[in-house]
Design a protein around this motif. Structure first.
Motif, PDB file in Angstrom:
ATOM      1  N   ALA A  17       0.811  -1.214   0.000  1.00  0.00           N
ATOM      2  CA  ALA A  17       0.000   0.000   0.000  1.00  0.00           C
ATOM      3  C   ALA A  17       0.850   1.272   0.000  1.00  0.00           C
ATOM      4  O   ALA A  17       0.347   2.347  -0.346  1.00  0.00           O
ATOM      5  N   ILE A  18       2.112   1.162   0.368  1.00  0.00           N
ATOM      6  CA  ILE A  18       2.960   2.361   0.459  1.00  0.00           C
ATOM      7  C   ILE A  18       3.081   3.083  -0.882  1.00  0.00           C
ATOM      8  O   ILE A  18       2.888   4.300  -0.963  1.00  0.00           O
ATOM      9  N   TYR A  34      -0.209   4.814  -1.626  1.00  0.00           N
ATOM     10  CA  TYR A  34      -0.366   5.991  -0.755  1.00  0.00           C
ATOM     11  C   TYR A  34       0.487   7.152  -1.259  1.00  0.00           C
ATOM     12  O   TYR A  34       0.037   8.301  -1.320  1.00  0.00           O
ATOM     13  N   TYR A  35       1.716   6.845  -1.657  1.00  0.00           N
ATOM     14  CA  TYR A  35       2.640   7.879  -2.140  1.00  0.00           C
ATOM     15  C   TYR A  35       2.098   8.560  -3.394  1.00  0.00           C
ATOM     16  O   TYR A  35       2.158   9.792  -3.529  1.00  0.00           O
ATOM     17  N   VAL A  61      -1.266  10.700  -2.405  1.00  0.00           N
ATOM     18  CA  VAL A  61      -0.958  11.886  -1.597  1.00  0.00           C
ATOM     19  C   VAL A  61      -0.180  12.912  -2.413  1.00  0.00           C
ATOM     20  O   VAL A  61      -0.456  14.121  -2.343  1.00  0.00           O
ATOM     21  N   LEU A 102       6.515  11.525   2.006  1.00  0.00           N
ATOM     22  CA  LEU A 102       5.472  10.629   2.499  1.00  0.00           C
ATOM     23  C   LEU A 102       4.477  11.308   3.432  1.00  0.00           C
ATOM     24  O   LEU A 102       3.509  10.680   3.863  1.00  0.00           O
ATOM     25  N   LEU A 115       1.516  14.089   4.653  1.00  0.00           N
ATOM     26  CA  LEU A 115       0.299  14.626   4.058  1.00  0.00           C
ATOM     27  C   LEU A 115       0.544  16.051   3.566  1.00  0.00           C
ATOM     28  O   LEU A 115       1.406  16.763   4.108  1.00  0.00           O
TER      29      LEU A 115
END
Length: 260
Positions: free
Chosen positions: A9-10, A13-14, A17, A31, A33
């Motif tokens: 998931a990293i 997510y990267y 975001v 990484l 927000l």
């Protein structure tokens, strides 16, 4: 599994975001927000690139390709079940051998065939290539059809129903679970395909969304948030489609493994 899921998931997510960040925020906190969430990257992408056209091209190719793959695969499976004999057994063997051949080994012959037909750099030519996926559809569907009660088909034939009437009115409703599973698999594969669009399509007007993401690396090389925005645009439709249909994937495969 939780650890593996978090690891996988990293990158996602990267990407998501970063699409809402300004370049300076991405450089300072890759990484973290965003300090100020912004949609400017998406607005710039739609204004300066060919994303809407690429999205439409991908939608056309995916819908047309998956429809014909499932139609051909289901009809072939129906024919194999309906008429068992040496000819159908030979055809099944040929399809099995063809299915085992790596796609990359047939890339040059298929490209030459497309060029001879004048279908290179056209969406129609890309759809024609994707029809090879009907073999995968056939193998999934024919295994499911072997579990169908053939007495029902024989009864319909005695009542005067023709082969296509039986297929349309009886077989299709009975194999809906596996059809849904096949549609999900082939939709994901066609939407996300990079190899064939990259080989066959050369003009900007005919690019698919995945090919547009690939070419955006050079276009937005100094503005990675805008590149991430293009990636998110390519990911969102297929992700929503998968989340909506995932319950039918296992259900369709499991239903085909249990008789009755």
């Amino acid at each position: 599994m939780l650890t593996l899921t978090a690891f996988m998931a990293i990158p996602l997510y990267y990407i998501v975001v970063s699409a809402f960040k300004m370049p300076i925020d991405m450089a300072q906190s890759p990484l973290g927000l965003p300090k100020n969430w912004t949609l400017q990257n998406f607005a710039t992408v739609f204004a300066t690139s060919n994303v809407p056209r690429a999205f439409a091209n991908t939608l056309i190719v995916t819908v047309a390709g998956v429809f014909f793959q499932v139609a051909i695969g289901s009809l072939a499976a129906y024919g194999m079940i309906l008429h068992k004999g040496r000819l159908t057994a030979a055809v099944g063997t040929v399809l099995l051998v063809a299915f085992c051949i790596p796609m990359q080994s047939t890339l040059i012959p298929l490209y030459r065939m497309e060029a001879a037909l004048g279908l290179v750099n056209s969406l129609a030519g890309l759809v024609l290539i994707y029809l090879g996926g009907a073999v995968f559809c056939y193998f999934l569907i024919v295994g499911y059809m072997r579990k169908l009660p053939l007495d029902v088909l024989e009864a319909a034939r005695i009542d005067g129903a023709g082969p296509f009437r039986i297929y349309r009115s009886i077989v299709l409703p009975l194999i809906t679970p596996i059809l849904t599973t096949v549609v999900v698999f082939q939709t994901l594969a066609t939407w996300n395909d990079f190899l064939w669009p990259n080989v066959l399509l050369s003009s900007t007007e005919n690019r698919t969304i995945v090919l547009q993401v690939y070419n955006a690396v050079g276009q937005f090389t100094t503005n990675w948030p805008q590149f991430m925005a293009v990636t998110v645009i390519a990911l969102v439709p297929v992700t929503i489609f998968f989340l909506f249909c995932q319950r039918w994937i296992v259900a369709g495969l499991a239903a085909g493994s249990v008789k009755g």
